[in-house]
Scaffold this motif. Sequence first.
Motif, short mmCIF file in Angstrom:
data_model
loop_
_atom_site.label_atom_id
_atom_site.label_comp_id
_atom_site.label_asym_id
_atom_site.label_seq_id
_atom_site.Cartn_x
_atom_site.Cartn_y
_atom_site.Cartn_z
N LEU A 168 0.81 -1.22 0.00
CA LEU A 168 0.00 0.00 0.00
C LEU A 168 0.85 1.27 0.00
O LEU A 168 0.52 2.24 -0.69
CB LEU A 168 -0.94 0.00 1.21
CG LEU A 168 -1.89 1.20 1.27
CD1 LEU A 168 -3.00 1.06 0.23
CD2 LEU A 168 -2.50 1.33 2.66
N ILE A 169 1.94 1.28 0.76
CA ILE A 169 2.73 2.51 0.88
C ILE A 169 3.50 2.83 -0.40
O ILE A 169 4.10 3.90 -0.51
CB ILE A 169 3.71 2.45 2.08
CG1 ILE A 169 4.71 1.30 1.92
CG2 ILE A 169 2.95 2.33 3.38
CD1 ILE A 169 5.73 1.23 3.04
N GLN A 170 3.48 1.90 -1.37
CA GLN A 170 4.09 2.19 -2.67
C GLN A 170 3.13 2.93 -3.59
O GLN A 170 3.54 3.42 -4.65
CB GLN A 170 4.50 0.88 -3.36
CG GLN A 170 5.39 -0.04 -2.53
CD GLN A 170 6.68 0.60 -2.10
OE1 GLN A 170 7.33 1.28 -2.91
NE2 GLN A 170 7.07 0.40 -0.85
N LEU A 171 1.85 3.02 -3.20
CA LEU A 171 0.85 3.62 -4.09
C LEU A 171 0.87 5.13 -4.04
O LEU A 171 1.30 5.74 -3.06
CB LEU A 171 -0.55 3.12 -3.71
CG LEU A 171 -0.81 1.63 -3.83
CD1 LEU A 171 -2.23 1.32 -3.37
CD2 LEU A 171 -0.58 1.13 -5.25
N LEU A 172 0.38 5.75 -5.12
CA LEU A 172 0.22 7.19 -5.19
C LEU A 172 -1.09 7.61 -4.55
O LEU A 172 -2.14 7.01 -4.83
CB LEU A 172 0.22 7.65 -6.65
CG LEU A 172 1.55 7.67 -7.40
CD1 LEU A 172 1.29 7.69 -8.88
CD2 LEU A 172 2.37 8.87 -6.99
N PHE A 173 -1.05 8.61 -3.68
CA PHE A 173 -2.25 9.26 -3.16
C PHE A 173 -2.13 10.74 -3.51
O PHE A 173 -1.32 11.45 -2.93
CB PHE A 173 -2.39 9.06 -1.65
CG PHE A 173 -2.68 7.64 -1.26
CD1 PHE A 173 -3.98 7.15 -1.31
CD2 PHE A 173 -1.66 6.80 -0.84
CE1 PHE A 173 -4.25 5.84 -0.96
CE2 PHE A 173 -1.93 5.49 -0.50
CZ PHE A 173 -3.22 5.00 -0.55
N CYS A 174 -2.91 11.17 -4.49
CA CYS A 174 -2.72 12.51 -5.05
C CYS A 174 -3.60 13.55 -4.35
O CYS A 174 -3.32 13.94 -3.23
CB CYS A 174 -3.00 12.46 -6.54
SG CYS A 174 -1.98 11.23 -7.41
N ASP A 175 -4.68 13.94 -4.99
CA ASP A 175 -5.51 15.02 -4.46
C ASP A 175 -6.64 14.52 -3.57
O ASP A 175 -7.10 15.24 -2.69
CB ASP A 175 -6.10 15.85 -5.61
CG ASP A 175 -5.00 16.48 -6.45
OD1 ASP A 175 -3.98 16.85 -5.86
OD2 ASP A 175 -5.18 16.60 -7.68
N HIS A 176 -7.10 13.31 -3.83
CA HIS A 176 -8.26 12.80 -3.10
C HIS A 176 -7.80 12.11 -1.81
O HIS A 176 -6.99 11.20 -1.83
CB HIS A 176 -9.04 11.81 -3.97
CG HIS A 176 -9.50 12.39 -5.26
ND1 HIS A 176 -10.49 13.34 -5.33
CD2 HIS A 176 -9.09 12.17 -6.54
CE1 HIS A 176 -10.68 13.68 -6.60
NE2 HIS A 176 -9.84 12.99 -7.35
N ASN A 177 -8.32 12.59 -0.69
CA ASN A 177 -7.95 12.00 0.60
C ASN A 177 -9.16 11.76 1.50
O ASN A 177 -9.03 11.66 2.72
CB ASN A 177 -6.94 12.91 1.33
CG ASN A 177 -7.57 14.23 1.76
OD1 ASN A 177 -8.55 14.68 1.18
ND2 ASN A 177 -6.97 14.86 2.76
N THR A 178 -10.35 11.67 0.90
CA THR A 178 -11.58 11.49 1.67
C THR A 178 -11.99 10.03 1.67
O THR A 178 -12.24 9.44 0.60
CB THR A 178 -12.73 12.35 1.10
OG1 THR A 178 -12.33 13.72 1.11
CG2 THR A 178 -13.98 12.19 1.94
#
Length: 325
Positions: free
Chosen positions: A176-186
């Motif tokens: 999971l920590i390799q994934l991109l988390f961009c603008d959406h955090n909800t």
Amino acid sequence: MKTLYSFLQISRNMHQGNQTTITEFILLGLSNQAEHQNLLFVLFLGMYLVTVVGNGLIILAISLDTYLHTPMYLFLANLSFADISSISNSVPKMLVNIHTNSQSISYESCIAQMYFSIVLVVTDNLLLGTMAYDRFVAICHPLNYITLMRPRFCILLTVISWLLSNIIALTHTLLLIQLLFCDHNTLPHFFCDLAPLLKLSCSGTMINELVLFIVGLSVIIFPFALIFFSYVCIIRAVLRISSTQGKWKAFSTCGSHLTVVLLFYGTIVGVYFFPSSTHPEDTDKIGAVLFTVVTPMMNPFIYSLRNKDMKGALRKLINRKLSSL
């Protein structure tokens, strides 16, 4: 916990340039309507206190009553500890968010919450399978029970359950920590669960979904197969008993465990059996509430109401406390 936070921070910093750009997630909770918040706070606070007190009493009773120092109650004490930990992993943060009118949770705290939720769900699965095997040996091979269920072997089974669950959780976390988390955090959830986090990622999650499906399938199938095989053998052994009283006495020792198995598997299969994309959000939340809150709360009632030895131990414990006042 601090070690896990440090590890997550180091891993995050290594990928900060191209990967994670958000610092927190927003937990929407169970309802976004303000008039429901006070009711949810009171309801979940009550369920949390009942779960902690109930499971805590079971652990205390088993610890203090030497008559309960048997394999079955060793596994039950670990199950109660896992239940306390499971509800403590999600509900207190939700209560704090409702009380402070804040929905945020830091990136590190969210990943840690997800890690422990996986650990505790998997541990519950494995312990229920182990408890079924214990009942199988007790009923189908009673003369060899002491030999087959030696203390060291029972402790080994318990350690393996906790160790394997941590390995599985670590595998999901590292992916999971390799994934991109961009603008959406909800997150449309009341705690950080793996499935909604995968939906939130802006990078490809095919490997994560595949691992979730394969590992999730294995974690459910193998303990359930052990439970199914054990109870098939138990039913056959019980039916061979001539007296009705003997049949009832033999099978009554399994009643509590079988009830918990039906409650646990009946709620978890619909949430983790298939990849997250196949489930509506409300179904995910309802299922999560059932197996992270309702099931841990019900376990003490099931074991205390249906188990004569546990009722006796709890009665002794309460009487001892009252006499010391």
